[in-house]
Design a protein around this motif. Structure first.
Motif, PDB file in Angstrom:
ATOM      1  N   ASP A  69       1.038  -1.199   0.349  1.00 35.55           N
ATOM      2  CA  ASP A  69       0.062  -0.432  -0.065  1.00 35.55           C
ATOM      3  C   ASP A  69       0.677   1.536  -0.133  1.00 35.55           C
ATOM      4  O   ASP A  69       1.714   1.401   1.104  1.00 35.55           O
ATOM      5  N   LYS A  74      -5.491   4.727  -5.012  1.00 35.57           N
ATOM      6  CA  LYS A  74      -6.918   3.837  -3.625  1.00 35.57           C
ATOM      7  C   LYS A  74      -6.392   3.013  -4.487  1.00 35.57           C
ATOM      8  O   LYS A  74      -7.369   1.517  -3.763  1.00 35.57           O
ATOM      9  N   ARG A  77      -4.434   0.605  -2.229  1.00 37.04           N
ATOM     10  CA  ARG A  77      -5.174   0.569  -1.360  1.00 37.04           C
ATOM     11  C   ARG A  77      -5.942  -0.857  -1.126  1.00 37.04           C
ATOM     12  O   ARG A  77      -5.659  -2.040  -0.755  1.00 37.04           O
ATOM     13  N   GLN A 142     -13.124   8.510   1.567  1.00 38.19           N
ATOM     14  CA  GLN A 142     -12.187   7.651   1.419  1.00 38.19           C
ATOM     15  C   GLN A 142     -13.322   6.539   0.416  1.00 38.19           C
ATOM     16  O   GLN A 142     -12.793   6.273  -1.053  1.00 38.19           O
ATOM     17  N   ILE A 143     -14.605   6.520   0.352  1.00 37.64           N
ATOM     18  CA  ILE A 143     -14.950   5.768  -0.925  1.00 37.64           C
ATOM     19  C   ILE A 143     -17.082   6.689  -0.874  1.00 37.64           C
ATOM     20  O   ILE A 143     -17.110   7.095  -0.135  1.00 37.64           O
TER      21      ILE A 143
END
Length: 408
Positions: A69, A74, A77, A142-143
């Motif tokens: 990561d 993203k 990740r 983040q989402i």
């Protein structure tokens, strides 16, 4: 009792999740449990191996391959999360049959790995919820894809429904899950804390050395040591430093890594903040000198109701060092510090409030004198990881004897 303990994060990586997983698993071994930890190779090390087994003081450790990561992508990740889920399931298949599979989150796919292994191994499944991962991912943007959020919530609900028991780290989390419809008798609180044998002893000479090494003699030092992520809201600290930039006797020292570190460094450069020192992450032993040098230890999160039911493990680390806390969180964290008379408070994400409290502390020494210095022993009465591990061992033992009591 045989326990398969799944945690993506584990030493030698540095961090709160790693420290909790190590302390709890080692203490479970001391309680007489046969523990196998399935974890990843350290994220900062590129490994050519897929699996590696080792033994450490009676603890079995299986490390598995993950896509590294980078903290900047993203996609990377998600690949990191999925790769650990996949390799941890494979690794778990070769571990001895457990009585209980204990999966600690975040991230959520660790829970899915735990569920799959519990079925394949015909063992009980206990999931530990160390933060409300999906809710935080939405709050912190983040989402931001609604379909992904919906799928994540369905996965979360599925895991909660299938688990034989759920462990949370705050009473606020327990109440939050109850309000979401999870039965109260399915949830137990085992808070964060510290291992008294692992916390260092402050050596004043080390503090003097650190001050001299970094040109901080005669400075009032506010120390932050930990993750520099979105949730911490550390830009507020730099904004407060900007307010105080003409006060030559105050320095903010930030130590750690994280997704926001480069942005913080850029802000420091843009504002020419000479009263801010941003350093790379240090091992626990190295941090002791910085704690000895510090006047206040900063514990901070962004301003959101979810964070009022969150207690950062950093809070216990600072209290274990007998250092006064400068706290920018409400709720349970604030109540703990108040009960110990161990700190000062500012409004979350309010740079002016933070700057005002720091000025008051530096201009009025009596404020600092009134803070309780001997908080470590009081804190350990409730937040001793050795005792908390006994609670976890008893809980896991009882889970073996109980049939699943929730179905709908």
């Amino acid at each position: 009792m045989k326990i398969l303990y799944i945690s993506q994060h584990f030493p030698p990586e540095i961090g709160a999740a790693q420290a909790r997983a190590y302390d709890m698993s080692m203490n479970l071994v001391e309680e007489g449990c046969d523990v196998t930890v399935v974890t990843s190779f350290p994220n900062n090390v590129s490994s050519k191996k897929i699996f590696q087994s080792s033994k450490h003081l009676g603890l079995n450790v299986i490390r598995t391959f993950v896509v590294q990561d980078t903290k900047k992508s993203k996609l990377r990740r998600m690949l990191n999360y999925f790769s650990f889920m996949t390799t941890s399931i494979i690794a778990g298949l070769f571990a001895k049959k457990p009585d209980v599979v204990f999966a600690t989150t975040p991230q959520l796919f660790v829970g899915l790995s735990g569920y799959v292994l519990s079925k394949l191994k015909r063992a009980k499944f206990v999931i530990e919820v160390r933060d409300l991962w999906v809710d935080f991912a939405e709050v912190l943007n983040q989402i931001n894809n609604k379909k992904l959020l919906t799928l994540a919530r369905k996965l979360e609900w599925f895991l909660f429904k299938q688990a034989d028991h759920i462990v949370v780290v705050t009473h606020g989390y327990k109440q939050y899950l109850i309000e979401k419809g999870i039965p109260e008798n399915k949830i137990d609180v085992i808070t964060n804390g510290v291992n008294p044998t692992e916390t260092g002893v402050l050596v004043p000479e080390e503090g003097v050395r650190i001050r001299a090494e970094h040109g901080l003699e005669n400075q009032f030092i506010i120390l932050y040591a930990g993750n520099m992520g979105i949730a911490q809201g550390l830009k507020t600290v730099l904004e407060a430093a900007n307010v105080l930039k003409d006060v030559s006797s105050i320095t903010f020292v930030l130590i750690g890594e994280g997704a926001e570190k480069e942005r913080l460094q850029q802000y420091q450069k843009d504002k020419d903040l000479q009263n801010v020192l941003i350093l790379d992450s240090r091992a626990k032993q190295e941090l002791n000198g910085f704690y000895a040098a510090a006047d206040l230890c900063l514990v901070i999160l962004k301003n959101h109701p979810l964070f009022e039911i969150t207690i950062p493990s950093k809070l216990f680390d600072c209290l274990a060092m007998n250092k006064p806390i400068l706290l920018g969180i409400g709720g349970e964290s604030k109540e703990i510090v108040k009960s110990l008379n161990a700190g000062l408070f500012f409004e979350p994400e309010n740079a002016d409030s933070l700057a005002k409290v720091v000025l008051e502390a530096t201009s009025n020494p009596k404020i600092m004198e009134l803070l309780e210095k001997d908080v470590r022993s009081k804190m350990l009465l409730k937040y001793n990881r050795q005792e908390l591990s006994k609670n976890l061992a008893h809980l896991l033992e009882s889970t073996q004897d109980n049939v699943k009591g929730w179905s709908q």
